[in-house]
Design a protein around this motif. Sequence first.
Motif, mmCIF file in Angstrom:
data_model
loop_
_atom_site.group_PDB
_atom_site.id
_atom_site.type_symbol
_atom_site.label_atom_id
_atom_site.label_comp_id
_atom_site.label_asym_id
_atom_site.label_seq_id
_atom_site.Cartn_x
_atom_site.Cartn_y
_atom_site.Cartn_z
ATOM 1 N N ASP A 193 4.406 -14.649 0.991
ATOM 2 C CA ASP A 193 5.554 -14.649 0.093
ATOM 3 C C ASP A 193 6.347 -13.348 0.230
ATOM 4 O OD1 ASP A 193 7.350 -14.794 -2.036
ATOM 5 O OD2 ASP A 193 5.868 -15.622 -3.425
ATOM 6 N N TYR A 194 7.640 -13.457 0.433
ATOM 7 C CA TYR A 194 8.469 -12.262 0.613
ATOM 8 C C TYR A 194 8.679 -11.496 -0.691
ATOM 9 C CZ TYR A 194 12.503 -14.702 -1.414
ATOM 10 O OH TYR A 194 13.356 -15.356 -2.262
ATOM 11 N N ASN A 195 8.249 -12.084 -1.825
ATOM 12 C CA ASN A 195 8.393 -11.424 -3.130
ATOM 13 C C ASN A 195 7.221 -10.511 -3.464
ATOM 14 O OD1 ASN A 195 10.894 -12.704 -4.187
ATOM 15 N ND2 ASN A 195 9.690 -14.572 -3.959
ATOM 16 N N ILE A 196 6.159 -10.556 -2.676
ATOM 17 C CA ILE A 196 4.981 -9.735 -2.964
ATOM 18 C C ILE A 196 5.338 -8.259 -2.859
ATOM 19 C CG2 ILE A 196 2.656 -9.138 -2.173
ATOM 20 C CD1 ILE A 196 2.335 -12.006 -1.237
ATOM 21 N N ASN A 197 4.774 -7.458 -3.755
ATOM 22 C CA ASN A 197 5.070 -6.031 -3.797
ATOM 23 C C ASN A 197 4.651 -5.333 -2.503
ATOM 24 O OD1 ASN A 197 4.241 -3.089 -4.441
ATOM 25 N ND2 ASN A 197 5.536 -3.674 -6.169
ATOM 26 N N THR A 198 5.612 -4.691 -1.874
ATOM 27 C CA THR A 198 5.371 -4.023 -0.591
ATOM 28 C C THR A 198 4.341 -2.904 -0.710
ATOM 29 O OG1 THR A 198 7.561 -4.540 0.298
ATOM 30 C CG2 THR A 198 6.455 -2.627 1.215
ATOM 31 N N PHE A 199 4.412 -2.126 -1.786
ATOM 32 C CA PHE A 199 3.507 -0.990 -1.949
ATOM 33 C C PHE A 199 2.058 -1.453 -2.077
ATOM 34 C CE2 PHE A 199 7.648 0.331 -3.652
ATOM 35 C CZ PHE A 199 7.902 1.409 -2.817
ATOM 36 N N GLU A 200 1.844 -2.568 -2.761
ATOM 37 C CA GLU A 200 0.493 -3.105 -2.892
ATOM 38 C C GLU A 200 -0.039 -3.581 -1.536
ATOM 39 O OE1 GLU A 200 0.426 -6.114 -5.881
ATOM 40 O OE2 GLU A 200 1.177 -4.786 -7.467
ATOM 41 N N LEU A 201 0.849 -4.188 -0.753
ATOM 42 C CA LEU A 201 0.443 -4.641 0.588
ATOM 43 C C LEU A 201 0.064 -3.467 1.473
ATOM 44 C CD1 LEU A 201 3.144 -7.376 1.253
ATOM 45 C CD2 LEU A 201 0.678 -7.758 1.058
ATOM 46 N N ILE A 202 0.828 -2.380 1.368
ATOM 47 C CA ILE A 202 0.531 -1.181 2.165
ATOM 48 C C ILE A 202 -0.815 -0.597 1.756
ATOM 49 C CG2 ILE A 202 1.235 1.214 2.601
ATOM 50 C CD1 ILE A 202 4.159 0.243 2.333
ATOM 51 N N ASP A 203 -1.044 -0.497 0.445
ATOM 52 C CA ASP A 203 -2.262 0.138 -0.056
ATOM 53 C C ASP A 203 -3.524 -0.590 0.387
ATOM 54 O OD1 ASP A 203 -0.813 2.089 -1.295
ATOM 55 O OD2 ASP A 203 -0.860 1.180 -3.287
ATOM 56 N N SER A 204 -3.489 -1.905 0.423
ATOM 57 C CA SER A 204 -4.700 -2.665 0.753
ATOM 58 C C SER A 204 -4.769 -3.052 2.233
ATOM 59 C CB SER A 204 -4.782 -3.927 -0.117
ATOM 60 O OG SER A 204 -3.637 -4.739 0.064
ATOM 61 N N SER A 205 -3.822 -2.605 3.024
ATOM 62 C CA SER A 205 -3.817 -2.947 4.456
ATOM 63 C C SER A 205 -4.666 -1.972 5.257
ATOM 64 C CB SER A 205 -2.386 -2.924 4.996
ATOM 65 O OG SER A 205 -1.892 -1.592 5.032
ATOM 66 N N THR A 206 -5.033 -2.399 6.463
ATOM 67 C CA THR A 206 -5.704 -1.512 7.406
ATOM 68 C C THR A 206 -4.674 -0.740 8.217
ATOM 69 O OG1 THR A 206 -7.492 -3.125 7.584
ATOM 70 C CG2 THR A 206 -7.394 -1.433 9.290
ATOM 71 N N ALA A 207 -3.528 -1.372 8.456
ATOM 72 C CA ALA A 207 -2.425 -0.729 9.178
ATOM 73 C C ALA A 207 -1.136 -1.435 8.825
ATOM 74 C CB ALA A 207 -2.663 -0.795 10.697
ATOM 75 N N VAL A 208 -0.034 -0.772 9.099
ATOM 76 C CA VAL A 208 1.296 -1.307 8.803
ATOM 77 C C VAL A 208 2.133 -1.290 10.077
ATOM 78 C CG1 VAL A 208 3.427 -1.022 7.454
ATOM 79 C CG2 VAL A 208 1.213 -0.511 6.411
ATOM 80 N N CYS A 209 2.902 -2.335 10.261
ATOM 81 C CA CYS A 209 3.785 -2.399 11.430
ATOM 82 C C CYS A 209 5.169 -2.861 10.997
ATOM 83 C CB CYS A 209 3.229 -3.373 12.467
ATOM 84 S SG CYS A 209 4.304 -3.620 13.899
#
Length: 212
Positions: A193-209
């Motif tokens: 979902d494009y509405n999901i909070n970006t900061f939360e996705l970054i925090d729980s990710s292993t890496a960001v691209c």
Amino acid sequence: KKDLEISDFVKKYIQNLQNKNGKIPKHINIYFDYLKSQEVSYIGTFKNIIKLIIQGTAFAESAHFFKKNKKLVESPKSRLNNLEVELFMLKKSLRNKKLKKYYMNLIKPIDKNKKYIYFAGPYQPEVLSNLCAGIFENIFLVLDIMSRCIPSDWLIYYKEHPNTFNPSDKGSLERSEEFYDKINSYNNVEIIDYNINTFELIDSSTAVCTIG
């Protein structure tokens, strides 16, 4: 040879960037407000066309920056007239809305217990994510590389740039149903979902691209 002092203004800016409660930058909000003021509708388009006809400028060359064919940009025949601009903007708006529905039918829930790369989809067409990105403007080139390199138990979560579906913007010029079908065809890539909070996705990710 003097020690350089970081100004309080810059310190505050960096602190805001590092803050867990991230906020949308002021200039982005200003742009979003502008887009809202430019929203297109059937009634609005009809009124604009009537106005152009009354003024006698419907078929006059527009100052709009989009071309309508493959002729050189210097050629008057490459330019949209005022009537064509109105129809173009309406068609683009309807296309963005239709594309949004298609995208939302493909989304999957996030599993934060899994290791994943958060792929922040770039807004295209735009100079930063097209021209400045070089060959990597091609999202599928990036996905090909990542999907082949990551461990088998990792995922790639693709989240589209929210402005892609804004009725007043131009996202559908670079996106299509086929585009999202191709992303969905990767075994280890999931559309979210494009509405999901970006900061939360970054925090729980292993890496960001991202691109750009």
